[in-house]
Scaffold this motif. Structure first.
Motif, PDB file in Angstrom:
ATOM      1  N   LEU A 148       0.808  -1.222   0.000  1.00  0.00           N
ATOM      2  CA  LEU A 148       0.000   0.000   0.000  1.00  0.00           C
ATOM      3  C   LEU A 148       0.845   1.279   0.000  1.00  0.00           C
TER       4      LEU A 148
ATOM      5  N   TYR B 284      -3.805  -7.316   1.535  1.00  0.00           N
ATOM      6  CA  TYR B 284      -4.323  -7.597   0.192  1.00  0.00           C
ATOM      7  C   TYR B 284      -5.831  -7.360   0.145  1.00  0.00           C
TER       8      TYR B 284
ATOM      9  N   LYS C 149      -6.618  -3.759   0.146  1.00  0.00           N
ATOM     10  CA  LYS C 149      -6.333  -3.155  -1.164  1.00  0.00           C
ATOM     11  C   LYS C 149      -7.483  -3.375  -2.139  1.00  0.00           C
TER      12      LYS C 149
ATOM     13  N   LYS D 159     -10.667  -1.196  -1.452  1.00  0.00           N
ATOM     14  CA  LYS D 159     -10.638   0.235  -1.729  1.00  0.00           C
ATOM     15  C   LYS D 159     -11.334   0.530  -3.058  1.00  0.00           C
TER      16      LYS D 159
END
Length: 362
Positions: free
Chosen positions: A135, A214, A217, A220
């Motif tokens: 990230l 993960y 991520k 998002k």
């Protein structure tokens, strides 16, 4: 006024729930894997937890859709079937979580509950590492310092146990009858391999850090509720779980049956493990990093105290020092200097972004 009171109530209920879940799960897993009698297959328990999680999340999604069966089916089709690329993204954490949960059972089988609870906090380090790499997140100097304290604390705890700190009869002041009964129960329990337990815990920490970051991520920018994401996760985890069962324990399942060794306590453990991830998803909305730090720290203390009475655990000065360093690191990692210096902001109207933040940083 009522909104403020309800928010505070939810915050402290969240703290209590997370504390008890963290402490009781570690103690329950340890007891279930070391008690006399037939030992259940951990791979089947992990699979059953995924089934329970799937059913629970389907009910919650159905409730989100206004208890309308047609809207519920359309929502599932739109999210899972009609969007295959998004669903495939969830394959990675699905596989990782299955392996991680199996490793946690191995670790609980070979490490006492207190050592397991402290060592598993190394997931803070792995989560931070993957947050920086994946990230591109920057850590405060206080957080780097917290990670150093965390590693030092866990090294102290492991060295304390290697030196024989948790030997069954080694605690001074035990009566002869207590030591004899402890030795008998130890003889009836499965053979312990501390190094295997340590490596399993380290593997679970590594996978926990990777899967958490993960998953964060891929969340998002996606307009999908946490319950629908968990439906996706469980649907994909179940095939991986079945494969794990028959690859690792196929012959034992064929000879003894899928539910060999199951009793009321094992089913309680399955429900507790399934509920753990769902509890965290809800708690994150109400509890800040400091409260999560309190919850984890209290869970470590509860595990240590309970282990003394339940598992004849010998609490040494070295172990206590290591555990205190880990607890200090949890609070230090959750401390945000920029927030501490900022003026307090009203929480009566939280932003949509805050409401949809589904995963903690650790």
């Amino acid at each position: 006024m009522n909104i403020h009171v309800n928010a505070n109530t939810l915050k402290y209920v969240s703290l209590l729930t997370l504390t008890l879940q963290n402490a009781i799960l570690g103690l329950s897993m340890r007891y279930a894997r070391t008690r006399p009698g037939d030992i259940f297959l951990s791979s089947t328990a992990v699979l059953m937890s995924e089934f329970v999680k799937l059913i629970t999340c389907l009910v919650l999604v159905f409730n989100e859709e206004g208890k309308d069966a047609q809207k519920f089916v359309r929502s599932l089709h739109r999210t899972i079937i009609a969007n295959p690329m998004d669903t495939l993204k969830v394959c990675v954490p699905s596989l990782v979580y299955i392996v991680q949960n199996n490793l946690l059972y191995v670790s609980a089988s070979h490490l006492d509950a207190a050592t397991y609870q402290v060592t598993y906090q190394l997931k803070i380090l792995t989560t931070a590492m993957f947050a920086v790499v994946i990230l591109r997140r920057k850590l405060f100097n206080t957080q780097w310092g917290a990670l150093v304290l965390l590693v030092l604390g866990i090294v102290l705890v492991q060295l304390a146990q290697t030196d024989g700190g948790s030997s069954v009869g080694g605690a001074t002041g035990k009566t002869a009858s207590t030591a004899a009964s402890a030795t008998l129960s130890s003889a009836m329990a499965p053979e312990q391999n501390r190094m295997l337990g340590l490596w399993a815990a380290l593997g679970a920490c590594f996978l926990s850090g990777f899967a958490g970051i993960y998953f964060e991520k891929i969340l998002k920018g996606a307009e999908i509720s946490v319950w629908m994401r968990n439906v996706q996760l469980s649907l994909l985890s179940i095939p991986f779980g079945l494969l794990t069962c028959f690859v690792n324990d196929g012959s034992r399942i064929y000879n003894s049956g899928f539910f060999h060794g199951y009793d009321v306590f094992v089913w309680y453990l399955v429900l507790l493990q399934a509920g753990g991830g769902l509890i965290v998803a809800v708690v994150v909305k109400y509890a800040d990093n400091i409260l999560k730090g309190f919850a984890t720290s209290l869970a470590i203390i509860i595990s240590c105290i309970a282990s003394i009475y339940i598992f004849n655990f010998n609490l040494t000065l070295q172990f206590s020092a290591g555990a205190m360093l880990v607890i200090a690191s949890i609070f230090l990692y959750g401390y945000d200097p920029s927030r501490a210096s900022a003026k307090p902001i009203s929480h009566s109207n939280p932003s949509a972004g805050d409401e949809e933040k589904l995963l903690p940083r650790v």
